[in-house]
Design an enzyme around this catalytic site. Sequence first.
Site, PDB file in Angstrom:
ATOM      1  N   GLY A  42       0.823  -1.210   0.000  1.00 24.29           N
ATOM      2  CA  GLY A  42       0.000   0.000   0.000  1.00 24.29           C
ATOM      3  C   GLY A  42       0.852   1.253   0.000  1.00 24.29           C
ATOM      4  O   GLY A  42       1.620   1.492   0.923  1.00 24.29           O
ATOM      5  N   PHE A 102      -0.849   7.300   2.176  1.00 23.26           N
ATOM      6  CA  PHE A 102      -0.136   8.228   3.058  1.00 23.26           C
ATOM      7  C   PHE A 102       0.717   7.496   4.099  1.00 23.26           C
ATOM      8  O   PHE A 102       1.858   7.863   4.338  1.00 23.26           O
ATOM      9  CB  PHE A 102      -1.130   9.148   3.760  1.00 23.26           C
ATOM     10  CG  PHE A 102      -1.726  10.176   2.841  1.00 23.26           C
ATOM     11  CD1 PHE A 102      -0.932  11.198   2.322  1.00 23.26           C
ATOM     12  CD2 PHE A 102      -3.056  10.131   2.483  1.00 23.26           C
ATOM     13  CE1 PHE A 102      -1.470  12.150   1.471  1.00 23.26           C
ATOM     14  CE2 PHE A 102      -3.606  11.088   1.634  1.00 23.26           C
ATOM     15  CZ  PHE A 102      -2.809  12.097   1.115  1.00 23.26           C
ATOM     16  N   GLU A 148     -18.604  18.379   0.546  1.00 28.38           N
ATOM     17  CA  GLU A 148     -17.779  18.929  -0.538  1.00 28.38           C
ATOM     18  C   GLU A 148     -18.362  18.605  -1.906  1.00 28.38           C
ATOM     19  O   GLU A 148     -18.440  19.460  -2.789  1.00 28.38           O
ATOM     20  CB  GLU A 148     -16.336  18.414  -0.384  1.00 28.38           C
ATOM     21  CG  GLU A 148     -15.646  19.107   0.789  1.00 28.38           C
ATOM     22  CD  GLU A 148     -14.331  18.485   1.246  1.00 28.38           C
ATOM     23  OE1 GLU A 148     -14.085  17.297   0.941  1.00 28.38           O
ATOM     24  OE2 GLU A 148     -13.559  19.184   1.918  1.00 28.38           O
ATOM     25  N   ASP A 168      -6.006   3.522   7.498  1.00 26.72           N
ATOM     26  CA  ASP A 168      -7.426   3.148   7.487  1.00 26.72           C
ATOM     27  C   ASP A 168      -7.651   1.652   7.643  1.00 26.72           C
ATOM     28  O   ASP A 168      -8.776   1.215   7.874  1.00 26.72           O
ATOM     29  CB  ASP A 168      -8.087   3.582   6.167  1.00 26.72           C
ATOM     30  CG  ASP A 168      -8.226   5.099   6.079  1.00 26.72           C
ATOM     31  OD1 ASP A 168      -7.832   5.787   7.033  1.00 26.72           O
ATOM     32  OD2 ASP A 168      -8.733   5.578   5.056  1.00 26.72           O
ATOM     33  N   ALA A 226      -5.822  11.558   6.557  1.00 28.86           N
ATOM     34  CA  ALA A 226      -4.449  11.529   6.064  1.00 28.86           C
ATOM     35  C   ALA A 226      -3.406  11.832   7.143  1.00 28.86           C
ATOM     36  O   ALA A 226      -2.405  11.110   7.256  1.00 28.86           O
ATOM     37  CB  ALA A 226      -4.308  12.489   4.878  1.00 28.86           C
TER      38      ALA A 226
END
Lengths: 420, 420
Positions: free
Chosen positions: B9, B12, B169, B299, B314
């Site tokens: 992965g 971040f 958003e 996560d 993040a």
Amino acid sequence: MAHRVVVVGAGFAGLQLVQNLKGSGCDITLIDQRNHHLFQPLLYQVATTLLATSEIAWPIRRLMRPRKDVTTLLATVDGVDRETREVLLRDGTRVPYDTLVLATGARHAYFGRDEWEADAPGLKTLEDATTIRRRLLLAFERAELTTDPAEREALLTFAIIGAGPTGVELAGIIAELAHRILPREFRRIDTDRARIMLIEAGPRILPAFSPNLSDYAAQSLQKVGVEVLTGKPVTQISDKGIVLGDEPIAARTVIWAAGVQASRAKDWLGGVEADRAGRVMVQPDLTLAGAPDIFVLGDTAHVESDGKPVPGVAPAAKQQGEYAAKLIRTRLEGKDAPAPFKYKHMGNLATIGRNSAVIEFGKFQMRGWLAWWIWGFAHIYFLIGTRSRIVVLLSWLWIFISGQNSARLITQKETLKDDV
Amino acid sequence: MAHRVVVVGAGFAGLQLVQNLKGSGCDITLIDQRNHHLFQPLLYQVATTLLATSEIAWPIRRLMRPRKDVTTLLATVDGVDRETREVLLRDGTRVPYDTLVLATGARHAYFGRDEWEADAPGLKTLEDATTIRRRLLLAFERAELTTDPAEREALLTFAIIGAGPTGVELAGIIAELAHRILPREFRRIDTDRARIMLIEAGPRILPAFSPNLSDYAAQSLQKVGVEVLTGKPVTQISDKGIVLGDEPIAARTVIWAAGVQASRAKDWLGGVEADRAGRVMVQPDLTLAGAPDIFVLGDTAHVESDGKPVPGVAPAAKQQGEYAAKLIRTRLEGKDAPAPFKYKHMGNLATIGRNSAVIEFGKFQMRGWLAWWIWGFAHIYFLIGTRSRIVVLLSWLWIFISGQNSARLITQKETLKDDV
């Protein structure tokens, strides 16, 4: 009621026509099956990671925003009813016209070997470009993963078939990608050993250019590490690779740049004359014989000028769009029709890698890095809008300064399924 | 032999860990099933045509170019053999590790109603973003084509489910797109009449913020034309629309921003404890109980700090990557382990449309246009590389000056098949 002009295809010919009908009082409907106009001359740069998709495509609807006389439709055309003068859309809608303009371009063609398409994609749409980009990048990724030396070699062999400008441009950039950009990023493979083959059935590359420029281009390509193979017909393509004459060559990435076929406009019109590439034969005024209300333009049409067929290039398409708009205007104004369409050749250009090009305008020839910059600025000039010009210039300057290609995303969904 | 660290992965957490292991002498293998690192906090801007895909994603391999100690593999992981200490790739390859780091992120989740995914896509990957963008843009295109008033209304109804920062958003930008950007481009429909619904099952939007900021955000959204519906559970989703409590609402575009589920890392490890969202329970030092050689970060992990679960954002992922790198280093150097991981909350941020935001750092609150610019510069600061910062800043400035969103391409192949 205003004269209704229906334009199918928002490529160079269609857009130029719409632009030149500004203020004519026509009620224009512009239909395309994509939502964007594509700047095809730079498409090879998307396929080879130099530019991002958004840098060479513009939503048609936005381009037409100030034109209240233009209705834009994202739709697939399935036919034309010449009796009732209507365009038939796939959803069953009919769009009536007084004048119809068909300018739907061309697709790549496989000379009757359509089964080759799956293994040797061509380059005409944005999706074609991202498909080729994905295959190129995945070939290197898989070569890094595999432990089988034969498989690794096949993954690092790239065959480009057809050595017109597109083939030459693709081969040059792929060679630079493999030999200059990627080597420092892989730990298990040496991408510098990748084999990039440019294959041409005819006797020389860039046949539209003078022989001395063909020679120069071939030498330049060899310098950046491309194997140039002329007089070699490809007799077979499969997922294993290609057969060149009798010789099988294992190549996991094959790109087709050898032939084109006009779009389906011929079938929509029914019983019209077409040439071998499916282009509709038109009159010297770009209309269909016996149907002065139907124009066929650009790569969809077979047009003759000075006794020679007009080539399928952007300037020719634009000139045809201009001409058709002028003819429609003179008709509406009741004036005499203009003289038959005459193609004005703007010269041949092709780039070789990221810092060389060949240019030919009549007797004037130019080659090398200065030709590249002239080519580059000419293309930036033809892009639409300030923002695109800034963005593409910035991308090229960045590549020039940093030596790194920036548009290297693998994004299509198939990535994961294909993934080893 | 060097200590082998395998990182799965390149989000971040994974990238931060690799960065902080620089010079540690470890032999690092970085595995991801995508070829790019994605800046997820701006993903909603790709979904809503503000940014292009290439502006928020970077090829992992290029980021790792200077790191000769890192081997990057584009591959899908199918399991972990904890006995032999190997990661199993889908192609059958095994990658041995001394220390394993799993940081594979999360996907959206439908609370047991997985069949909703087809009609209500979520937003976690670049492909998710282009899927949502395509659906948004096609809804307007089809509304322009259709002659059926009920169908037109359903096409112009957009439901966003879940009112955390992502939902807020998305709703804000979609409302501005429909009410400010698009009206002048359509001739048959009035996009200003489009209905944008933000639906939240809980009592208020932005539940992680203070109630006064939730109220401010709700009012701001209503001003730009969003219907904010709180305390309304969605009980059904289909291709026709949604059912809100008992009330069916015809909506052709539904976006899911309501829940996430950790990636499959739990299944790879076999028999480990996980929370309801599938996050692997880890020790205070971010390792698996009984397996100090296996870290689970970001996560994918359920981590507690000060007695509360660490949020899936993040900054938390980066802090965990930092911590794990530090712990690996102290072990190799034979030093004492650092104190348990402690999450340092960096505050909450959410934007509302293109010129307002809410920010909360402890007791400090800010809202309005200045908050938007602070949010914007903070995000530009966190982007990777000079080029990306310039390009994103340029895109935003362009939108600010011209009032036009630039990334409005419909590119996926499905476009044509779906096309009406």
